[in-house]
Enzyme design. Sequence first.
Site, PDB file in Angstrom:
ATOM      1  N   ASN A  43       0.853  -1.199   0.000  1.00  0.00           N
ATOM      2  CA  ASN A  43       0.000   0.000   0.000  1.00  0.00           C
ATOM      3  C   ASN A  43       0.890   1.250   0.000  1.00  0.00           C
ATOM      4  O   ASN A  43       1.367   1.688   1.043  1.00  0.00           O
ATOM      5  CB  ASN A  43      -0.908  -0.048   1.234  1.00  0.00           C
ATOM      6  CG  ASN A  43      -1.726   1.213   1.415  1.00  0.00           C
ATOM      7  OD1 ASN A  43      -1.569   2.189   0.670  1.00  0.00           O
ATOM      8  ND2 ASN A  43      -2.606   1.189   2.398  1.00  0.00           N
ATOM      9  N   THR A  46      -6.244  -4.793  15.537  1.00  0.00           N
ATOM     10  CA  THR A  46      -5.718  -4.110  14.348  1.00  0.00           C
ATOM     11  C   THR A  46      -6.840  -4.124  13.306  1.00  0.00           C
ATOM     12  O   THR A  46      -7.854  -4.802  13.505  1.00  0.00           O
ATOM     13  CB  THR A  46      -4.502  -4.858  13.757  1.00  0.00           C
ATOM     14  OG1 THR A  46      -4.957  -6.106  13.235  1.00  0.00           O
ATOM     15  CG2 THR A  46      -3.404  -5.078  14.776  1.00  0.00           C
ATOM     16  N   TYR A  84      -4.662 -20.474   7.121  1.00  0.00           N
ATOM     17  CA  TYR A  84      -3.832 -19.484   7.837  1.00  0.00           C
ATOM     18  C   TYR A  84      -3.036 -20.165   8.936  1.00  0.00           C
ATOM     19  O   TYR A  84      -1.826 -19.951   9.076  1.00  0.00           O
ATOM     20  CB  TYR A  84      -4.755 -18.411   8.429  1.00  0.00           C
ATOM     21  CG  TYR A  84      -4.060 -17.348   9.249  1.00  0.00           C
ATOM     22  CD1 TYR A  84      -3.427 -16.270   8.638  1.00  0.00           C
ATOM     23  CD2 TYR A  84      -4.057 -17.396  10.651  1.00  0.00           C
ATOM     24  CE1 TYR A  84      -2.804 -15.275   9.388  1.00  0.00           C
ATOM     25  CE2 TYR A  84      -3.441 -16.412  11.403  1.00  0.00           C
ATOM     26  CZ  TYR A  84      -2.816 -15.352  10.771  1.00  0.00           C
ATOM     27  OH  TYR A  84      -2.201 -14.374  11.523  1.00  0.00           O
ATOM     28  N   SER A 137       2.103 -16.396  14.558  1.00  0.00           N
ATOM     29  CA  SER A 137       0.807 -16.107  15.182  1.00  0.00           C
ATOM     30  C   SER A 137       0.585 -17.158  16.253  1.00  0.00           C
ATOM     31  O   SER A 137       1.156 -18.261  16.191  1.00  0.00           O
ATOM     32  CB  SER A 137      -0.295 -16.218  14.120  1.00  0.00           C
ATOM     33  OG  SER A 137      -1.557 -16.411  14.718  1.00  0.00           O
ATOM     34  N   LYS A 142       1.091 -20.301   9.276  1.00  0.00           N
ATOM     35  CA  LYS A 142       1.829 -19.717  10.400  1.00  0.00           C
ATOM     36  C   LYS A 142       2.654 -20.785  11.142  1.00  0.00           C
ATOM     37  O   LYS A 142       3.735 -20.479  11.662  1.00  0.00           O
ATOM     38  CB  LYS A 142       0.868 -18.983  11.340  1.00  0.00           C
ATOM     39  CG  LYS A 142       0.251 -17.727  10.708  1.00  0.00           C
ATOM     40  CD  LYS A 142       1.311 -16.688  10.347  1.00  0.00           C
ATOM     41  CE  LYS A 142       0.722 -15.346   9.925  1.00  0.00           C
ATOM     42  NZ  LYS A 142       1.732 -14.325   9.658  1.00  0.00           N
TER      43      LYS A 142
HETATM   44  N1  LIG Z   1      -3.910  -8.838  14.314  1.00  0.00           N
HETATM   45  C1  LIG Z   1      -3.746  -9.999  14.926  1.00  0.00           C
HETATM   46  O1  LIG Z   1      -4.521 -10.371  15.826  1.00  0.00           O
HETATM   47  C2  LIG Z   1      -2.597 -10.891  14.587  1.00  0.00           C
HETATM   48  C3  LIG Z   1      -2.309 -11.959  15.443  1.00  0.00           C
HETATM   49  C4  LIG Z   1      -1.242 -12.801  15.151  1.00  0.00           C
HETATM   50  C5  LIG Z   1      -0.483 -12.564  14.019  1.00  0.00           C
HETATM   51  N2  LIG Z   1      -0.794 -11.536  13.206  1.00  0.00           N
HETATM   52  C6  LIG Z   1       0.068 -11.352  12.038  1.00  0.00           C
HETATM   53  O2  LIG Z   1       0.693 -10.088  12.136  1.00  0.00           O
HETATM   54  C7  LIG Z   1       0.942  -9.567  10.835  1.00  0.00           C
HETATM   55  C8  LIG Z   1       0.325  -8.183  10.731  1.00  0.00           C
HETATM   56  O3  LIG Z   1      -1.039  -8.283  11.043  1.00  0.00           O
HETATM   57  P1  LIG Z   1      -1.972  -7.014  11.203  1.00  0.00           P
HETATM   58  O4  LIG Z   1      -3.085  -7.413  12.096  1.00  0.00           O
HETATM   59  O5  LIG Z   1      -1.197  -5.810  11.515  1.00  0.00           O
HETATM   60  O6  LIG Z   1      -2.553  -6.938   9.695  1.00  0.00           O
HETATM   61  P2  LIG Z   1      -3.082  -5.705   8.837  1.00  0.00           P
HETATM   62  O7  LIG Z   1      -3.968  -6.300   7.803  1.00  0.00           O
HETATM   63  O8  LIG Z   1      -3.631  -4.636   9.726  1.00  0.00           O
HETATM   64  O9  LIG Z   1      -1.744  -5.153   8.155  1.00  0.00           O
HETATM   65  C9  LIG Z   1      -1.060  -5.927   7.202  1.00  0.00           C
HETATM   66  C10 LIG Z   1      -0.230  -5.019   6.317  1.00  0.00           C
HETATM   67  O10 LIG Z   1       0.398  -5.847   5.332  1.00  0.00           O
HETATM   68  C11 LIG Z   1       0.280  -5.212   4.067  1.00  0.00           C
HETATM   69  N3  LIG Z   1       0.331  -6.195   2.986  1.00  0.00           N
HETATM   70  C12 LIG Z   1      -0.648  -7.030   2.558  1.00  0.00           C
HETATM   71  N4  LIG Z   1      -0.223  -7.752   1.516  1.00  0.00           N
HETATM   72  C13 LIG Z   1       1.066  -7.373   1.264  1.00  0.00           C
HETATM   73  C14 LIG Z   1       2.037  -7.747   0.315  1.00  0.00           C
HETATM   74  N5  LIG Z   1       1.777  -8.664  -0.640  1.00  0.00           N
HETATM   75  N6  LIG Z   1       3.249  -7.151   0.358  1.00  0.00           N
HETATM   76  C15 LIG Z   1       3.529  -6.195   1.288  1.00  0.00           C
HETATM   77  N7  LIG Z   1       2.631  -5.796   2.212  1.00  0.00           N
HETATM   78  C16 LIG Z   1       1.416  -6.379   2.202  1.00  0.00           C
HETATM   79  C17 LIG Z   1      -1.051  -4.493   4.127  1.00  0.00           C
HETATM   80  O11 LIG Z   1      -1.140  -3.453   3.149  1.00  0.00           O
HETATM   81  C18 LIG Z   1      -1.062  -3.978   5.564  1.00  0.00           C
HETATM   82  O12 LIG Z   1      -0.459  -2.708   5.669  1.00  0.00           O
HETATM   83  C19 LIG Z   1       0.376 -10.587   9.856  1.00  0.00           C
HETATM   84  O13 LIG Z   1       1.401 -11.458   9.448  1.00  0.00           O
HETATM   85  C20 LIG Z   1      -0.646 -11.330  10.693  1.00  0.00           C
HETATM   86  O14 LIG Z   1      -0.886 -12.619  10.222  1.00  0.00           O
HETATM   87  C21 LIG Z   1      -1.826 -10.680  13.452  1.00  0.00           C
END
Ligand SMILES: NC(=O)c1ccc[n+]([C@@H]2O[C@H](COP(=O)([O-])OP(=O)(O)OC[C@H]3O[C@@H](n4cnc5c(N)ncnc54)[C@H](O)[C@@H]3O)[C@@H](O)[C@H]2O)c1
Length: 270
Positions: free
Chosen positions: A58, A211, A176, A161, A180
């Site tokens: 983005n 988030t 997913y 995760s 992970k």
């Molecule tokens: N939110 C949660 O509860 C949670 C829990 C455990 C793990 N995670 C992991 O943490 C990481 C971030 O999660 P989040 O909640 O901040 O997600 P989010 O969706 O808020 O942010 C993800 C970001 O990744 C970017 N993105 C998507 N596809 C992409 C690509 N092909 N290349 C580059 N950037 C790309 C998006 O534009 C976005 O800015 C992820 O790997 C997610 O699986 C999240």
Amino acid sequence: MSDSATNRAPFSEDHPVLDRFRLDGRVALVTGGAQGLGRGYALSLAQAGASVMISDINEDGVQCTATEMVAAGLDVAAVRSDATDASEIDEMLAATLERFGGLHIAVNNAGINFNSAAEETPIEEWDTTFDLNLRGLFLCCQAEGRHMIAQGYGKIINVASMSSLLVPHPQKQAVYNTSKAGVAHLSCSLAAEWAPYGVRVNAISPGIVRTPLIESEALAHLKDEWLTQIPMGRLAEVSDIQAGVLYLASDASDYMTGHNLAIVGGQNLW
Ligand SMILES: NC(=O)c1ccc[n+]([C@@H]2O[C@H](COP(=O)([O-])OP(=O)(O)OC[C@H]3O[C@@H](n4cnc5c(N)ncnc54)[C@H](O)[C@@H]3O)[C@@H](O)[C@H]2O)c1
């Protein structure tokens, strides 16, 4: 550095423990850093003194996030990059080296999630998820690892995760979860291969963090159910996870590699 004669940490003002968390003079790269957890990781690394390149698919979002951090006095830059594309990953690395003159810390955070019952999951959903969460993350590790091996130092933190450790419910997300679990084991494998080169590879496994991913329409209605599963009685905030990444990025964790650091509010206890 321990005192081998006494097996006690040296009592020296030259090496106070909090200084080992500082990242002055280090360069960090965070993928998927425009928002959510990635933004939080970039902020904490920059606040600890690192120069940080934030990348994201983005472009507007990542530029906006970097501008905000620069305005706060932090040394941050942004690059648009698709973390599934090998040539864009190489360009992301080149842009980091050109802008900041090195790379010491990489947080491979970009990831996506779809929810569907396993028996109904279209195979395209598997491909899209694995393309970013595991294949893309491996490509990032390879590019970062090559540079770090050559310089004899590096810290790679792969964002897994809680779902790498257990099966979250009631949402159905077998694909997913499996991607992970792959991130966690890939991190162990790379840690073992690259330890002789001074490159540490760890994973971090957040629980459910507030988030945009979690507040999406598809998931928001599950919040009350999740709260009953979390001994600490609340979802995580991004700030709950930031210090874990800082620890893994810093000298404070120098003897840790191949670890999957779970920060889940006790959700893995019941
Ligand atoms: N939110 C949660 O509860 C949670 C829990 C455990 C793990 N995670 C992991 O943490 C990481 C971030 O999660 P989040 O909640 O901040 O997600 P989010 O969706 O808020 O942010 C993800 C970001 O990744 C970017 N993105 C998507 N596809 C992409 C690509 N092909 N290349 C580059 N950037 C790309 C998006 O534009 C976005 O800015 C992820 O790997 C997610 O699986 C999240």
